[in-house]
Motif scaffolding. Sequence first.
Motif, PDB file in Angstrom:
ATOM      1  N   PRO A  42      44.853-141.089  10.845  1.00 14.78           N
ATOM      2  CA  PRO A  42      45.181-139.485   9.342  1.00 14.78           C
ATOM      3  C   PRO A  42      44.057-138.751  10.420  1.00 14.78           C
ATOM      4  N   MET A  43      44.455-137.181   9.810  1.00 15.38           N
ATOM      5  CA  MET A  43      43.548-136.408  10.169  1.00 15.38           C
ATOM      6  C   MET A  43      43.053-135.776   8.312  1.00 15.38           C
ATOM      7  N   LEU A  44      42.048-135.959   8.569  1.00 17.72           N
ATOM      8  CA  LEU A  44      41.027-134.873   7.387  1.00 17.72           C
ATOM      9  C   LEU A  44      40.401-133.263   6.985  1.00 17.72           C
ATOM     10  N   TRP A  45      40.848-132.913   6.979  1.00 17.21           N
ATOM     11  CA  TRP A  45      40.163-131.508   6.715  1.00 17.21           C
ATOM     12  C   TRP A  45      39.345-131.149   5.844  1.00 17.21           C
ATOM     13  N   ARG A  57      34.584-135.851  -1.133  1.00 18.44           N
ATOM     14  CA  ARG A  57      33.239-137.066  -1.457  1.00 18.44           C
ATOM     15  C   ARG A  57      33.974-138.644  -0.418  1.00 18.44           C
ATOM     16  N   ALA A  58      32.934-138.870  -0.296  1.00 20.24           N
ATOM     17  CA  ALA A  58      32.749-139.824   0.465  1.00 20.24           C
ATOM     18  C   ALA A  58      33.941-140.682  -0.025  1.00 20.24           C
ATOM     19  N   SER A  59      34.604-140.404  -1.591  1.00 20.26           N
ATOM     20  CA  SER A  59      35.751-141.681  -1.780  1.00 20.26           C
ATOM     21  C   SER A  59      36.466-141.126  -0.892  1.00 20.26           C
ATOM     22  N   THR A  60      36.886-140.145  -0.860  1.00 16.07           N
ATOM     23  CA  THR A  60      38.298-139.528  -0.286  1.00 16.07           C
ATOM     24  C   THR A  60      38.522-139.775   1.313  1.00 16.07           C
ATOM     25  N   LEU A  75      40.949-143.604   4.513  1.00 16.49           N
ATOM     26  CA  LEU A  75      40.746-144.926   5.609  1.00 16.49           C
ATOM     27  C   LEU A  75      41.848-146.866   5.362  1.00 16.49           C
ATOM     28  N   SER A  76      41.030-146.615   4.048  1.00 15.91           N
ATOM     29  CA  SER A  76      41.800-148.431   3.319  1.00 15.91           C
ATOM     30  C   SER A  76      42.591-147.868   2.804  1.00 15.91           C
ATOM     31  N   GLY A  77      43.362-147.415   2.196  1.00 17.77           N
ATOM     32  CA  GLY A  77      45.093-146.955   1.851  1.00 17.77           C
ATOM     33  C   GLY A  77      45.702-146.750   2.527  1.00 17.77           C
ATOM     34  N   THR A  78      45.246-146.176   3.544  1.00 18.81           N
ATOM     35  CA  THR A  78      46.714-145.851   5.148  1.00 18.81           C
ATOM     36  C   THR A  78      47.054-147.328   5.182  1.00 18.81           C
ATOM     37  N   VAL A  79      48.561-147.522   5.787  1.00 23.48           N
ATOM     38  CA  VAL A  79      49.615-148.359   5.728  1.00 23.48           C
ATOM     39  C   VAL A  79      50.500-147.877   7.265  1.00 23.48           C
ATOM     40  N   PRO A  80      50.414-148.781   7.917  1.00 25.41           N
ATOM     41  CA  PRO A  80      49.291-149.703   8.314  1.00 25.41           C
ATOM     42  C   PRO A  80      48.039-149.478   8.835  1.00 25.41           C
ATOM     43  N   ALA A  81      46.952-149.840   9.285  1.00 28.58           N
ATOM     44  CA  ALA A  81      45.718-149.633   9.065  1.00 28.58           C
ATOM     45  C   ALA A  81      45.181-148.308   9.895  1.00 28.58           C
TER      46      ALA A  81
END
Length: 362
Positions: free
Chosen positions: A235-238, A244-247, A252-258
């Motif tokens: 993933p890419m994150l702007w 937030r840390a939760s984002t 990272l935890s919700g992306t499939v495949p890992a």
Amino acid sequence: MAKVHVLYTGGTIGCVPDAQGALAPVPGPEFERLVLSMPGLSGHRVADHPGLTWTMGWLDRTLDSSAMTPADWIVIARRILDVYDEHDGFVVLHGTDSMAYTASALSFLLPGLSKPVILGGSQVPLTVALSDALPNLVGALALAGTLPVPEVCVFFDTRLLRGNRARKIDANRFAGFGSPNFPPLATVGSFVDRNSALWLPMPGEDSSLSVPANRAGRREELDAQAAALDGFSVPMLWLHPGIRASTVSAMLSGTVPAAKGLVLLAFGEGNGPTDPAFLAALAGADRSGVVVMDNTQVQAGAVLPGAYATGLGAVGAVGAYDMTPEASYAKLVCLLAAGLDPVAVKGLMATPIAGELTVIDA
């Protein structure tokens, strides 16, 4: 005599309105007939360039480039290898939206290039009278057949750019692409102004794709990379004020495949929030084997590791220096697909392997 192979993948250059008036790329055979009807391109020749001929192939399913995936990068690389020995240069016609990603990826998927691979397209379809399509197409063909530049390039609006240094910088103007951190490799006007001192060197026989055994080995590696792509995500994150840390954790935890990699688009020279929870989320990702790249949102300039106290290197992120986000993403995908472990990937991400970055001291 020079022979150029054109691979048509779709994109705006081959679009016509559908029944609802929306633009959609035409199939390959129809596009080839259209190109043959253009001034200077009839008979599979290029006017004003005696001896320069071209052939055309196409993907089974033409695509808007916003639908391109890393699997399509490998299909394109394979198609180039399939006809590599019979041609002197290659033009890949591609939509503009993700052209910089594909150009970057091909530079990593085709090490050992001894011939030019030039990606091109247009902002306006070839069927429209006031269009940039024909000059972009003719220019790419002429350069691919006459310029011995051994690398992947983007040709757009008179400028030949290193593919993994190119970015789409304008959605409307004909000058749609730029190279903020690297000069053009050539510029086309009344003559071709070559900046050959910047070109990558010709490969040696041990790696050149002109050697059949090297092409066979590259095909095997591409097959393995294609099979590996389904096993991970990048993933890419702007980054933005108040992120937030939760984002980070959710991505990272919700992306499939890992996720095995993460490209951060940080502030300025690679800066990010100093919130301990945010940094802990990134540090945890690093410890779990996710390769975190620290890129910048800024068009030009470089991420300088350690330049500021708010730099992200302390949590294990790899500074991208002056590498574009598109090149950083494509390189990370290609290295992970090659089966390298996180330590090896980190080392190579910070090392120029296809002219994609300049190591700069902080």
